[in-house]
Design a protein around this motif. Structure first.
Motif, PDB file in Angstrom:
ATOM      1  N   ASN A 114       0.497  -1.688  -0.232  1.00  0.00           N
ATOM      2  CA  ASN A 114      -0.250   0.100  -0.279  1.00  0.00           C
ATOM      3  C   ASN A 114       0.750   1.489   0.224  1.00  0.00           C
ATOM      4  OD1 ASN A 114      -2.434  -2.028   0.056  1.00  0.00           O
ATOM      5  ND2 ASN A 114      -2.620  -1.300   2.167  1.00  0.00           N
ATOM      6  N   VAL A 115       1.884   1.056   0.921  1.00  0.00           N
ATOM      7  CA  VAL A 115       3.064   2.316   1.009  1.00  0.00           C
ATOM      8  C   VAL A 115       3.401   2.709  -0.507  1.00  0.00           C
ATOM      9  CG1 VAL A 115       4.976   3.674   1.718  1.00  0.00           C
ATOM     10  CG2 VAL A 115       3.232   2.525   3.527  1.00  0.00           C
ATOM     11  N   GLY A 139     -19.579  10.170   4.980  1.00  0.00           N
ATOM     12  CA  GLY A 139     -20.660   9.222   5.214  1.00  0.00           C
ATOM     13  C   GLY A 139     -20.622   7.809   4.149  1.00  0.00           C
ATOM     14  N   LEU A 140     -20.832   8.033   2.445  1.00  0.00           N
ATOM     15  CA  LEU A 140     -20.643   7.800   1.393  1.00  0.00           C
ATOM     16  C   LEU A 140     -19.096   7.057   1.373  1.00  0.00           C
ATOM     17  CD1 LEU A 140     -21.277   6.545  -0.981  1.00  0.00           C
ATOM     18  CD2 LEU A 140     -21.253   8.707  -2.208  1.00  0.00           C
ATOM     19  N   TYR A 141     -18.176   7.914   1.981  1.00  0.00           N
ATOM     20  CA  TYR A 141     -16.790   6.915   1.983  1.00  0.00           C
ATOM     21  C   TYR A 141     -16.318   5.863   2.305  1.00  0.00           C
ATOM     22  CZ  TYR A 141     -11.719   7.201   1.040  1.00  0.00           C
ATOM     23  OH  TYR A 141     -10.647   6.656   0.951  1.00  0.00           O
ATOM     24  N   LEU A 145      -8.244  -8.470   8.446  1.00  0.00           N
ATOM     25  CA  LEU A 145      -7.026  -7.153   7.896  1.00  0.00           C
ATOM     26  C   LEU A 145      -6.679  -6.101   6.528  1.00  0.00           C
ATOM     27  CD1 LEU A 145      -4.174  -8.457   7.670  1.00  0.00           C
ATOM     28  CD2 LEU A 145      -4.056  -9.648   5.958  1.00  0.00           C
ATOM     29  N   MET A 146      -8.513  -6.757   5.948  1.00  0.00           N
ATOM     30  CA  MET A 146      -9.021  -5.864   5.031  1.00  0.00           C
ATOM     31  C   MET A 146      -8.822  -4.107   5.137  1.00  0.00           C
ATOM     32  SD  MET A 146      -8.912  -6.618   1.339  1.00  0.00           S
ATOM     33  CE  MET A 146      -8.701  -4.825   0.741  1.00  0.00           C
ATOM     34  N   MET A 147      -9.873  -4.544   6.266  1.00  0.00           N
ATOM     35  CA  MET A 147      -9.869  -3.301   6.948  1.00  0.00           C
ATOM     36  C   MET A 147      -9.018  -2.433   7.064  1.00  0.00           C
ATOM     37  SD  MET A 147     -13.789  -4.372   8.503  1.00  0.00           S
ATOM     38  CE  MET A 147     -15.264  -4.427   7.793  1.00  0.00           C
ATOM     39  N   ALA A 148      -8.579  -2.963   7.586  1.00  0.00           N
ATOM     40  CA  ALA A 148      -7.353  -2.786   8.633  1.00  0.00           C
ATOM     41  C   ALA A 148      -6.243  -2.043   7.513  1.00  0.00           C
ATOM     42  CB  ALA A 148      -6.470  -3.209   9.324  1.00  0.00           C
ATOM     43  N   SER A 149      -6.282  -1.838   5.789  1.00  0.00           N
ATOM     44  CA  SER A 149      -5.131  -1.918   5.028  1.00  0.00           C
ATOM     45  C   SER A 149      -6.146  -1.268   4.452  1.00  0.00           C
ATOM     46  CB  SER A 149      -5.115  -3.531   4.077  1.00  0.00           C
ATOM     47  OG  SER A 149      -4.892  -3.231   2.879  1.00  0.00           O
ATOM     48  N   ALA A 150      -7.433  -1.548   3.975  1.00  0.00           N
ATOM     49  CA  ALA A 150      -8.314   0.061   3.923  1.00  0.00           C
ATOM     50  C   ALA A 150      -8.387   1.025   4.153  1.00  0.00           C
ATOM     51  CB  ALA A 150      -9.343  -0.163   3.211  1.00  0.00           C
ATOM     52  N   ALA A 151      -8.188   1.224   5.612  1.00  0.00           N
ATOM     53  CA  ALA A 151      -7.870   2.413   6.550  1.00  0.00           C
ATOM     54  C   ALA A 151      -6.817   2.832   6.138  1.00  0.00           C
ATOM     55  CB  ALA A 151      -8.260   1.917   8.353  1.00  0.00           C
ATOM     56  N   LEU A 173      -4.279   2.280   3.980  1.00  0.00           N
ATOM     57  CA  LEU A 173      -4.225   3.494   2.280  1.00  0.00           C
ATOM     58  C   LEU A 173      -4.979   4.292   2.329  1.00  0.00           C
ATOM     59  CD1 LEU A 173      -2.833   2.553  -0.101  1.00  0.00           C
ATOM     60  CD2 LEU A 173      -5.345   1.243  -1.342  1.00  0.00           C
ATOM     61  N   SER A 174      -6.172   4.116   2.591  1.00  0.00           N
ATOM     62  CA  SER A 174      -7.084   5.944   2.466  1.00  0.00           C
ATOM     63  C   SER A 174      -6.461   6.686   3.443  1.00  0.00           C
ATOM     64  CB  SER A 174      -8.677   5.194   2.909  1.00  0.00           C
ATOM     65  OG  SER A 174      -9.047   4.496   2.495  1.00  0.00           O
ATOM     66  N   ALA A 175      -5.928   6.586   4.251  1.00  0.00           N
ATOM     67  CA  ALA A 175      -5.408   7.725   5.162  1.00  0.00           C
ATOM     68  C   ALA A 175      -4.036   8.407   4.118  1.00  0.00           C
ATOM     69  CB  ALA A 175      -5.062   7.339   6.170  1.00  0.00           C
ATOM     70  N   LEU A 176      -3.604   7.441   3.897  1.00  0.00           N
ATOM     71  CA  LEU A 176      -1.686   7.863   3.067  1.00  0.00           C
ATOM     72  C   LEU A 176      -2.504   8.758   1.820  1.00  0.00           C
ATOM     73  CD1 LEU A 176       0.438   4.747   3.799  1.00  0.00           C
ATOM     74  CD2 LEU A 176       0.113   7.696   4.520  1.00  0.00           C
ATOM     75  N   PHE A 177      -3.287   7.623   0.890  1.00  0.00           N
ATOM     76  CA  PHE A 177      -3.946   8.378  -0.468  1.00  0.00           C
ATOM     77  C   PHE A 177      -4.675   9.801  -0.104  1.00  0.00           C
ATOM     78  CE2 PHE A 177      -6.553   8.592  -4.293  1.00  0.00           C
ATOM     79  CZ  PHE A 177      -5.950   7.676  -4.907  1.00  0.00           C
ATOM     80  N   LEU A 178      -5.152   9.890   0.984  1.00  0.00           N
ATOM     81  CA  LEU A 178      -6.192  11.071   0.536  1.00  0.00           C
ATOM     82  C   LEU A 178      -5.381  12.088   1.460  1.00  0.00           C
ATOM     83  CD1 LEU A 178      -9.693  10.056   2.291  1.00  0.00           C
ATOM     84  CD2 LEU A 178      -9.127  11.082   0.201  1.00  0.00           C
TER      85      LEU A 178
END
Length: 225
Positions: free
Chosen positions: A35-36, A132-134, A108-114, A116-121
């Protein structure tokens, strides 16, 4: 033969996966490094431009897709590689094994998504985000990815070239997930009609629930043979 209740079996399999992960950290490290690396590459490529929401959503979900295919199938595959699959067949119900490993993969998937989302945004924003939708998109997509990849990993765990097979079998089932997730997330990042975004997000949840409903039954047939 199973000695405890179904819930106790699921809990035991989940605890085993968590203990193994905290000991080796291979799944977390794989997801983290992937992800990074992907987010940094995207941020470098977009250094002098602003990504439109649709493109940003596509990059985000392609990264999550490859992260899931690289890290989630191993929960079943390593059982066969280490020779512990036969022991599990003797002491646990097939549906309990599936759900225990599926719940671990979902965490694991939720941790990865959280992550990745934080870094990406942070690195590619700002966006006119609809929070909410995001969140609904990311959780629904994580459920759909975890359910589908877990199911495919379980089906091919006893075959040759397991990791290649897991990715090959997963891809046709993940294409609709990717298409719907990109559409919903694009709306959440500020592009398109909000109602369509919510409909797409709910479709992700429906797909994931359907895979979780069907998976244990089909897995039970394969696991015992």
């Amino acid at each position: 033969m199973p000695n405890g209740t179904w819930t106790e079996d699921v809990s035991a399999v989940l605890r085993k996966e968590l203990r193994t992960e905290f000991r080796s950290k291979s799944g977390l490290l794989t997801a983290f490094l992937f992800n990074v690396g992907a987010v940094l590459t995207a941020s470098f490529a977009a250094a002098n431009m602003r990504l439109v929401p649709g493109i940003a959503a596509a990059i985000l979900w392609i990264t999550l897709l490859f992260s899931a295919v690289a890290s989630l199938p191993r929960t079943f595959i390593t059982e066969e590689e280490q020779g512990t699959g036969d022991l599990l067949r003797l002491i646990a119900r097939p549906s309990a094994v599936f759900w225990g490993k599926a719940l671990y993969n979902l965490l694991l998937m939720m941790a990865s998504a959280a992550l990745l989302s934080a870094l990406f945004l942070l690195l590619t924003g700002p966006y006119a985000i609809k929070p909410g939708l995001y969140v609904l998109c990311m959780l629904g997509g994580s459920v759909a990815l975890a359910a589908t990849v877990t199911f495919c990993g379980a089906l091919v765990a006893q075959g040759a070239n397991r990791y290649v097979l897991a990715g090959t079998v997963s891809l046709p089932l993940l294409v609709p997930v990717l298409a719907v997730a990109v559409e919903a997330t694009g709306v959440a990042l500020g592009e398109g009609i909000v109602r369509n975004g919510f409909n797409s997000a709910m479709a992700l949840w429906g797909y994931g629930v359907a895979m979780f409903a069907v998976g244990p039954h089909l897995f039970g047939v394969v696991w015992r043979n």
